[in-house]
Design an enzyme around this catalytic site. Structure first.
Site, PDB file in Angstrom:
ATOM      1  N   THR A 190      26.202 -69.755 -34.183  1.00 24.63           N
ATOM      2  CA  THR A 190      26.675 -69.843 -35.746  1.00 24.63           C
ATOM      3  C   THR A 190      27.420 -68.671 -36.213  1.00 24.63           C
ATOM      4  O   THR A 190      27.309 -68.559 -37.525  1.00 24.63           O
ATOM      5  CB  THR A 190      25.168 -70.281 -36.196  1.00 24.63           C
ATOM      6  OG1 THR A 190      24.676 -71.406 -35.639  1.00 24.63           O
ATOM      7  CG2 THR A 190      25.596 -71.001 -37.650  1.00 24.63           C
ATOM      8  N   HIS A 191      28.079 -67.871 -35.423  1.00 27.46           N
ATOM      9  CA  HIS A 191      28.688 -66.992 -35.974  1.00 27.46           C
ATOM     10  C   HIS A 191      30.309 -67.209 -36.093  1.00 27.46           C
ATOM     11  O   HIS A 191      31.331 -66.733 -35.630  1.00 27.46           O
ATOM     12  CB  HIS A 191      28.662 -65.715 -34.982  1.00 27.46           C
ATOM     13  CG  HIS A 191      27.031 -65.397 -34.970  1.00 27.46           C
ATOM     14  ND1 HIS A 191      26.723 -64.613 -33.716  1.00 27.46           N
ATOM     15  CD2 HIS A 191      26.123 -65.590 -35.415  1.00 27.46           C
ATOM     16  CE1 HIS A 191      25.409 -64.465 -33.874  1.00 27.46           C
ATOM     17  NE2 HIS A 191      24.955 -65.192 -34.928  1.00 27.46           N
ATOM     18  N   ASN A 192      30.532 -68.508 -37.007  1.00 27.70           N
ATOM     19  CA  ASN A 192      31.905 -68.499 -37.399  1.00 27.70           C
ATOM     20  C   ASN A 192      32.653 -67.626 -38.286  1.00 27.70           C
ATOM     21  O   ASN A 192      31.734 -67.231 -39.378  1.00 27.70           O
ATOM     22  CB  ASN A 192      31.909 -70.129 -37.808  1.00 27.70           C
ATOM     23  CG  ASN A 192      31.143 -70.990 -37.145  1.00 27.70           C
ATOM     24  OD1 ASN A 192      29.977 -70.934 -37.289  1.00 27.70           O
ATOM     25  ND2 ASN A 192      31.748 -71.976 -36.582  1.00 27.70           N
TER      26      ASN A 192
END
Lengths: 271, 594
Positions: free
Chosen positions: B520-522
């Site tokens: 979830t490291h956009n």
């Protein structure tokens, strides 16, 4: 409920075997215990030890445990036999000093003995007793008390409904306002404990639990694995401690259904 | 659409996660009346995330109980501009949260800092390897803010979380046992590192034998009773194995509710509204400032909240979406490579290495925590020589023990059938004999990876969906492969290992897929910088085009680090808030000349 589920499961598996007439590949029962067997083992109190015991958990160990509980031991006994305070069945008493031990998680009891002996859990009476037990005797007596059952004594004293309600609330959901996590987080639903390291609360004596919470708050006791209890007790008032202890003293674990290992299948199909 | 106008406030904050609640805390204490608009529900770590209910793997880990509802808001996705983008109708590759605390509720608690060279990536590489070293098709750029400037803020956030670790660089002096590659720390971690399980320990020993520098992963799973600078009291972690995708009911994983919200919720300058879905930011008639935000409340009414200052603290992707639907800044156009909003979207590479031990090594995977790991950083950033490698960037290699949950944790050696008796047998044999390694890699930015508005699809509020155009750059594929192979070497060096397998989710020849979970490291899309032609906000996090709009979160990263983003983005948040408090709010104006 537990019995019902396992009976249904057995019916299903037996039915499958009977209809197909050949063993199912998906569960190789020859190489490993089936689910029903594992389930039975999970219900066996002796499994609650769940940590490496240096000797086989068998009748000999339980016999040694009973011997220690009754005051016999290699170093001439503990001077004070366990049963004189905790009772032959481990039922304890309500004074606050002598907790119920019957059915307590085995490893937890063993660790307390180790900690009493080393002074990590300071207690004038128990330190001397524990120091006179060999490690094998500690294991044995811990297994013994974890494996026996005892009737619950009637809860003494009056307590008002609001206090009980508050105790139940702290136990089940904690307090967001004060940052107190719920007891059930670790001690399990209905305070049944979480072997091997987390003791049961349901049916324990209120005076004992209140006293322990006070010891944690004061920093006298800090021998739980991560020292979580000091943080929690530090946020509790005397009233909180009394309420949650009186609540759990009145909770009874759901009846455990232990089928003997050689119990016949409830239903057999296809023979 | 007609809306009711509410009384004006000083600051309106979009989103009640880490950055939004922190902005409210800091600004409310300087006398600013703050209104936080949170699209999700009110909840509390103690009463909403307690075990045993919370430890429902199916409900929370697999059915995404704490994640945002893609039936209301989602994005469309395509790998390249010549494709038709389609809506993401189920969550998969990444998991934005919703509700009080945002994604800060279900994070793992891995709390990192960027390397000093990461923050000046372009000038660092050109300085070390020569001006022409970076290929033209990479839009890598400097952050415009240095490590030394961020250090006090990174440090403060670690204190807010009660981070556990062991400093590898204390005031410039390297310390073995910590991360010797990290930038100088002004102080050690507030708490000791986590206790490490057997597989992580064997990994560390093997890495050391290979001449590498293993250290305990920095952790916001708290290791001792701790009171943070805001007065929040955190408890020691019990290693229950339910961090990622779960909230923590033990007060042991630092989260925005217990660390920040509880300490500001009763303040007279603090107001928070739940189920308040921000639809757009309104601009003044000259377009130079924003006047407030329009949101929909629980009853479906549209309300206008006027404010002097706007803090955009939504999840990074949705900050960019709000800018695009509100006409803030200039949208990026990949054809002409002009405009900035949506430019430099980047992701992160994930690769995994599995080692299986013989029976003499028994692991206890169920005793886990979200930041329980031993890490080597020797192949991250520019910690190693890139002269002849054909790529830039890197990643950390961690041997980790997050959890051993029954539905998802079933490691089996390569070659095991995917189902049936042999698979079950292998799960049973290997569950307690597994070393679990992950490579968390950086991701460069390119002109073709970007965010814009979808021409076809709309969300539940009638707004065009955000459109993501992304594929892994070749640079990252090569990098991920290289670092993964270094991890394989460590795994093979470990004692009592019977087999090793590896998997690169960014493998060459394989398009990025939005379906399997990766991370979830956009990042990126509204990046920070010193040049208004290539950044949306100046180095203080202030929009170039609308000086009273401040932007928070990983959307600021010009390209991705080889680290988890929460530590770096919170360092940036405190940096921005300091400049708001000490400078901007006394004299509102652009803090840098465009």
């Amino acid at each position: 409920m537990k019995r019902i589920t396992s009976t249904i499961f057995r019916m299903a598996s037996v039915a499958a075997l009977g209809l197909l007439g050949v063993p199912l590949d998906a569960q190789d029962r020859a190489a490993s215990p089936g689910l029903d067997m594992l389930e039975l083992r999970l219900q066996d109190d002796r499994v609650l030890f769940n940590a490496q015991v240096k000797q086989p958990v068998d009748d000999d160990l339980l016999e040694l445990g009973r011997l220690v509980a009754m005051g016999g031991a290699q170093s001439g006994g503990s001077a004070m036999a366990c049963f004189t305070c905790h009772g032959a069945q481990g039922q304890g008493d309500g004074s606050g000093a002598f907790p119920r031990l019957a059915g307590q998680a085995g490893w937890y009891v063993y660790k307390q003995l180790i900690d009493y002996a080393s002074g990590d859990r300071p207690n004038k009476v128990m330190s001397g007793i524990a120091q006179r037990l060999t490690e094998a005797e500690m294991e044995a007596v811990a297994v013994y008390y974890s494996a026996i059952d005892a009737p619950y004594r009637a809860v003494l004293g009056q307590i008002n409904g609001e206090t009980l309600q508050w105790g139940g609330q702290l136990g089940a959901v904690g307090s967001a306002e004060r940052g107190i996590p719920a007891c059930v987080n670790c001690h399990g639903p209905s305070g049944t404990g979480n072997a091997p390291s987390v003791p049961y609360l349901a049916g324990q004596y209120a005076n004992y639990m209140t006293y322990q919470l006070q010891l944690w708050r004061e920093g006298v006791r800090d021998n739980d694995a991560m020292n979580v209890m000091s943080s929690i007790a530090g946020k509790m008032t005397d009233e909180d401690m009394r309420a949650v202890s009186e609540y759990y003293a009145r909770v009874r674990p759901a009846e455990r259904v232990i089928a003997p290992l050689d119990a016949p299948m409830a239903v057999t199909i296809g023979d | 659409m007609a809306y009711e106008t509410l009384p004006k406030t000083d600051v309106v904050i979009i989103g009640g996660g880490w950055t939004g609640l922190t902005a409210a805390y800091e600004l409310a204490h300087t006398g600013q009346r703050c209104v936080v608009l949170e699209r999700g529900q009110k909840r509390h770590s103690v009463t909403s995330f307690g075990a045993p209910e919370e430890h429902d793997e199916l409900k929370y880990a697999l059915r995404y109980g704490h994640m945002q509802d893609v039936k209301k808001e989602t994005l469309t996705f395509r790998n390249s501009r010549d494709q038709q983008a389609l809506p993401m109708r189920r969550l998969g590759s990444f998991l934005p949260g919703t509700g009080l605390g945002g994604a800060g509720i279900h994070w793992n608690g891995q709390i990192w800092r960027p390397l000093p060279s990461d923050l000046a990536m372009r000038s660092h590489y050109e300085g070390r390897y020569g001006a022409g070293f970076l290929p033209d098709d990479l839009s890598i750029q400097d952050w415009g803010v240095s490590y030394d400037e961020l250090e006090p803020h990174l440090d403060f956030f670690e204190r807010i979380c009660g981070a556990g670790g062991y400093a590898g660089n204390l005031n410039g002096a390297a310390r073995a046992g910590g991360n010797v590659f990290e930038g100088p720390r002004s102080a050690d971690y507030p708490n000791p590192a986590m206790k490490q399980p057997i597989s992580n320990t064997l990994f560390g020993q093997a890495a050391e034998r290979l001449g590498l520098n293993p250290f305990p992963m920095p952790s916001a799973n708290v290791t001792k009773a701790y009171e943070n600078p805001y007065g929040a009291q955190l408890h020691p972690c019990t290693y229950c194995g339910f961090c990622e995708r779960f909230g923590c009911g033990y007060l042991a994983k630092a989260d925005p509710i217990i660390c920040v919200y509880d300490r500001i919720k009763d303040h007279e300058n603090f107001d928070i509204r739940f189920h308040a879905q921000v639809l757009r930011v309104e601009k003044s008639s000259d377009g130079r400032t924003a006047t407030g935000v329009v949101y929909q409340d629980e009853d479906g009414s549209e309300l206008f909240q006027p404010a002097d200052t706007i803090c955009m603290s939504a999840f990074g992707l949705w900050n960019v979406h709000l800018m695009l639907v509100s006409g803030l800044g200039t949208p990026y156009d990949p054809e002409t490579r002009t405009g900035t909003v949506g430019r430099n979207y980047a992701y992160q590479t994930i690769a995994a290495v599995d080692a299986f031990f013989d029976d003499s090594v028994s692991t206890t995977p169920f005793m886990g925590a979200g930041a329980l790991g031993v890490v080597v950083d020797d192949f991250n950033g520019d910690n190693f020589d890139h002269s002849d490698l054909g790529f830039v960037g890197g990643g950390y290699i961690a041997c980790k023990q997050y959890n051993g949950r029954p539905v998802s944790y079933q490691p089996v050696p390569e070659g095991t059938p995917a189902w049936g008796g042999a698979w079950k047998h292998a799960v049973r044999e290997n569950y307690g004999h597994h070393g679990d390694m992950v490579i968390h890699g950086s991701s460069v930015s390119t002109p073709e990876n970007y965010l814009d508005l979808d021409p076809t699809w709309t969300d539940a509020y009638g707004r065009p969906l955000l459109r993501m155009t992304f594929n892994f750059p070749d640079n990252d594929r090569k990098m991920s492969d290289y670092v993964m192979n270094r991890a394989v070497e460590i795994a093979e060096e470990m004692d009592n290992v019977t087999s090793v397998s590896s998997f690169n989710l960014a493998a060459e020849g394989q398009d990025y897929s939005i379906v399997p979970y990766q991370t979830t490291h956009n990042v990126g899309g509204a990046v920070i910088g010193t040049d208004p032609q290539t950044s949306v906000v100046n180095r203080y996090g202030q929009m170039w085009d609308h000086h009273n709009v401040f932007v928070f979160g990983a959307c600021l990263f010009p390209q991705n680090l080889g680290y988890n983003p929460t530590g770096p983005l919170m360092g940036l948040a405190y940096w921005t808030l300091e400049h708001m408090k000490t400078d901007y709010l006394q004299n509102p104006r652009p803090l840098m000349d465009a």
